[in-house]
Design a protein around this motif. Structure first.
Motif, PDB file in Angstrom:
ATOM      1  N   GLU A  96      39.622  11.924  -2.332  1.00  0.00           N
ATOM      2  CA  GLU A  96      39.954  11.356  -0.893  1.00  0.00           C
ATOM      3  C   GLU A  96      39.200  12.068   0.150  1.00  0.00           C
ATOM      4  O   GLU A  96      38.970  13.080   0.257  1.00  0.00           O
ATOM      5  N   VAL A  97      38.651  11.266   0.940  1.00  0.00           N
ATOM      6  CA  VAL A  97      37.759  11.516   2.024  1.00  0.00           C
ATOM      7  C   VAL A  97      38.373  12.422   2.882  1.00  0.00           C
ATOM      8  O   VAL A  97      39.445  12.445   3.545  1.00  0.00           O
ATOM      9  N   PRO A  98      37.769  13.688   3.225  1.00  0.00           N
ATOM     10  CA  PRO A  98      38.402  14.775   4.040  1.00  0.00           C
ATOM     11  C   PRO A  98      38.308  14.159   5.581  1.00  0.00           C
ATOM     12  O   PRO A  98      37.690  13.219   6.069  1.00  0.00           O
ATOM     13  N   ALA A  99      39.430  14.177   6.462  1.00  0.00           N
ATOM     14  CA  ALA A  99      39.542  13.755   7.534  1.00  0.00           C
ATOM     15  C   ALA A  99      39.543  14.904   8.712  1.00  0.00           C
ATOM     16  O   ALA A  99      39.454  14.623   9.889  1.00  0.00           O
ATOM     17  N   SER A 328      22.193  13.075  14.438  1.00  0.00           N
ATOM     18  CA  SER A 328      23.748  13.120  14.689  1.00  0.00           C
ATOM     19  C   SER A 328      24.225  14.297  13.705  1.00  0.00           C
ATOM     20  O   SER A 328      23.716  14.523  12.689  1.00  0.00           O
ATOM     21  N   LEU A 329      25.161  14.923  14.266  1.00  0.00           N
ATOM     22  CA  LEU A 329      26.101  15.567  13.166  1.00  0.00           C
ATOM     23  C   LEU A 329      27.389  14.801  12.806  1.00  0.00           C
ATOM     24  O   LEU A 329      28.089  15.267  11.866  1.00  0.00           O
ATOM     25  N   TYR A 330      27.489  13.635  13.344  1.00  0.00           N
ATOM     26  CA  TYR A 330      28.537  12.703  13.165  1.00  0.00           C
ATOM     27  C   TYR A 330      29.588  13.219  14.284  1.00  0.00           C
ATOM     28  O   TYR A 330      29.293  12.874  15.258  1.00  0.00           O
ATOM     29  N   ALA A 350      30.252  13.111   5.419  1.00  0.00           N
ATOM     30  CA  ALA A 350      30.722  12.512   4.043  1.00  0.00           C
ATOM     31  C   ALA A 350      31.980  11.695   4.584  1.00  0.00           C
ATOM     32  O   ALA A 350      32.493  10.946   3.737  1.00  0.00           O
ATOM     33  N   GLU A 351      32.599  11.946   5.788  1.00  0.00           N
ATOM     34  CA  GLU A 351      33.611  11.439   6.066  1.00  0.00           C
ATOM     35  C   GLU A 351      33.658   9.826   6.233  1.00  0.00           C
ATOM     36  O   GLU A 351      34.554   8.935   6.352  1.00  0.00           O
ATOM     37  N   PRO A 365      27.036   7.799   2.706  1.00  0.00           N
ATOM     38  CA  PRO A 365      28.137   6.885   3.059  1.00  0.00           C
ATOM     39  C   PRO A 365      27.700   5.726   4.206  1.00  0.00           C
ATOM     40  O   PRO A 365      26.524   5.518   4.618  1.00  0.00           O
ATOM     41  N   TYR A 366      28.604   5.084   4.589  1.00  0.00           N
ATOM     42  CA  TYR A 366      28.379   4.037   5.686  1.00  0.00           C
ATOM     43  C   TYR A 366      28.070   5.020   6.906  1.00  0.00           C
ATOM     44  O   TYR A 366      28.657   5.937   7.068  1.00  0.00           O
TER      45      TYR A 366
END
Length: 483
Positions: A96-99, A328-330, A350-351, A365-366
């Motif tokens: 599950e993707v970390p939030a 970016s760092l996101y 990775a989020e 990822p996207y």
């Protein structure tokens, strides 16, 4: 304490102008560093690298050498795309993707490899020269812009290693980052992807030293779509560039698009991007006449979009080279993880796997990052971009509609109030508040949003009949300037 100002009752400023060359960034020291490279005989690539490195110091919550980068380069006759986004660890297990960030939200950082590739192919001055201004600012200190200060103060997981958030105008230093930049300047990207810095990054995250050592940036062919006679160039997957192009394709069928038309086109295109944009995917089918014609009959859904932070900048040199660059760092301060002793804040990219549902080992990822470029009749029209996570595709469409449909100059187009489709509704910036009632009557769930930070921040250079015009978003701390 100075808070972020809202809209003011004042006339807008005109565009920046130049005779030969220009740089536009989100931070004043970055624009100055880029111009310095150009005055020293450097290329637009040198200017972009210097400006990007300075942004890592002057706006550390939005970007850093622990993040990713993309660029589109116009070399005087053709355009090439730089893909410097890293994958998840090769031995990662789908989960599950970390939030909320953390060590398992980190992908391999690609920005440093991207700088090196851009310098090697298009630079004149060398990577060490381009990094010198950032090293100096990291060690001696830089004054915090008011948007920088506001974002830092409102970040939930700002790293303790960077000290307390500075007030507007307060000088802060990042000596550990300065030392790491010195290592890169002296030893190239290997000083980052191998050795002590790489070991520190691996020890802090789920990345391995092998993941880092194996990484290299790549060159790709940009996507393009002709809108109102101008070719719009965007990056292919894993970025969401195709969403902007599909939205423009949908708008092409409307002679004089209104605000609701633009919102509808964006919403439909984002649905398709979420469904189809994946690492290595072929999304050309989204731009075919048959798909656009059929899609134009559909009713859009309003998807939920996470936030994000980024820096976008662009540069034009006297030889006609232009660079559209985004890094970016996101989310703000990325994962919140700092590799000990290095000053490297790691991304939480990775989020982005949340779009597909789970982490994919060894894949990207996207991605939200979108540098843009305009080409008209085979000649450069100019680079453009808007940071702000998932708003980027939406903001590209709004900028291009303002320039290509409404004839605005780049500064006026960036000043213009924006909409943002997310969280199942449409957020309207204060300047669009007068449209709320009519949009609601048409069935749009509308919210007038006072938080300007949700609407991104852009930079642009636009060449019209030999005139070089530039713009820099008032929602950020930078400016456009040239000579």
């Amino acid at each position: 304490m100075i808070d972020v100002p809202g809209f003011r009752d004042a006339p807008g400023r005109g565009p920046a102008v130049a005779a030969e060359a220009m740089v536009a960034t989100s931070q004043a020291p970055a624009t100055l560093a880029g111009l310095d490279m150009l005055r020293r005989g450097g290329s637009a690539a040198d200017a972009a690298i210097a400006a990007a490195a300075v942004c890592c110091v002057a706006e550390p919550m939005s970007t850093g050498i622990g993040g990713d980068a993309f660029a589109i380069v116009w070399d005087g006759g053709a355009a090439t795309g730089l893909d410097a986004a890293g994958p998840a660890p090769r031995n990662a297990q789908p989960h599950e993707v970390p939030a909320a960030g953390g060590p398992r939200s980190v992908d391999v950082p690609g920005a440093v490899a991207g700088w090196a590739a851009l310098s090697e192919r298009y630079g004149k001055l060398g990577l060490d020269t381009c990094l010198a201004p950032a090293i100096d600012l990291a060690e001696r200190g830089v004054a915090a812009g008011y948007h920088c200060s506001w974002m830092w103060r409102h970040t939930a997981h700002a790293p303790a290693e960077f000290g307390p958030a500075p007030e507007t105008g307060q000088v802060f230093r990042l000596p550990d980052l300065g030392r790491t930049l010195r290592l890169i300047a002296g030893g190239g990207p290997q000083a980052f992807y191998r050795g002590p810095v790489a070991a520190a990054m691996a020890a802090s995250t789920w990345l391995t030293e092998d993941d880092l050592a194996a990484y290299s940036a790549g060159w790709v062919e940009p996507l393009r779509y002709a809108y109102r006679g101008v070719d719009v160039l965007e990056m292919p997957p894993p970025t969401q560039g195709v969403a902007a192009l599909e939205a423009l394709g949908l708008l092409s069928a409307v002679e004089r698009p209104a605000l609701g038309d633009r919102m509808r086109a964006v919403a439909l295109a984002l649905e398709d991007a979420y469904a189809q944009v994946r690492d290595g995917a072929d999304v050309s089918g989204l731009l075919t006449p048959s798909h656009l014609s059929a899609r134009g009959q559909d009713r859009p859904r309003l998807l939920r979009e996470p936030a994000g932070g980024t820096v976008y900048l662009c540069a034009l040199d006297g030889d006609g080279m232009a660079v559209s660059f985004i890094q970016s760092l996101y989310e703000s301060f990325g994962s919140g993880v700092v590799a000990p002793g290095t000053g490297v804040v790691l991304n939480n990219r990775a989020e982005g796997f949340g779009v597909s549902g789970s982490v994919e080992p060894g894949r990207r990822p996207y991605h939200t990052l979108m540098p843009g470029m305009l080409v008209e009749n085979g000649r450069l029209r100019g680079p453009f971009g808007v940071m702000g996570g998932f708003i980027q595709a939406q903001a590209h469409v709004q900028y291009l509609a303002s320039v290509l449909d409404d004839g605005l100059d780049p500064q006026a187009a960036l000043d213009r109030a924006r909409f943002r489709i997310d969280a199942g509704r449409v957020r309207l910036e204060e300047g669009l508040a007068s449209s709320a009632a009519s949009l609601e009557a048409a069935g749009w769930p509308v919210h007038v949003e006072p938080d300007r930070m949700l609407f991104g921040g852009g930079q642009a250079i636009d060449i019209r009949a030999g005139r070089i015009l530039g713009g820099s978003d008032p929602r950020k701390d930078g400016f456009a300037a040239g000579f």
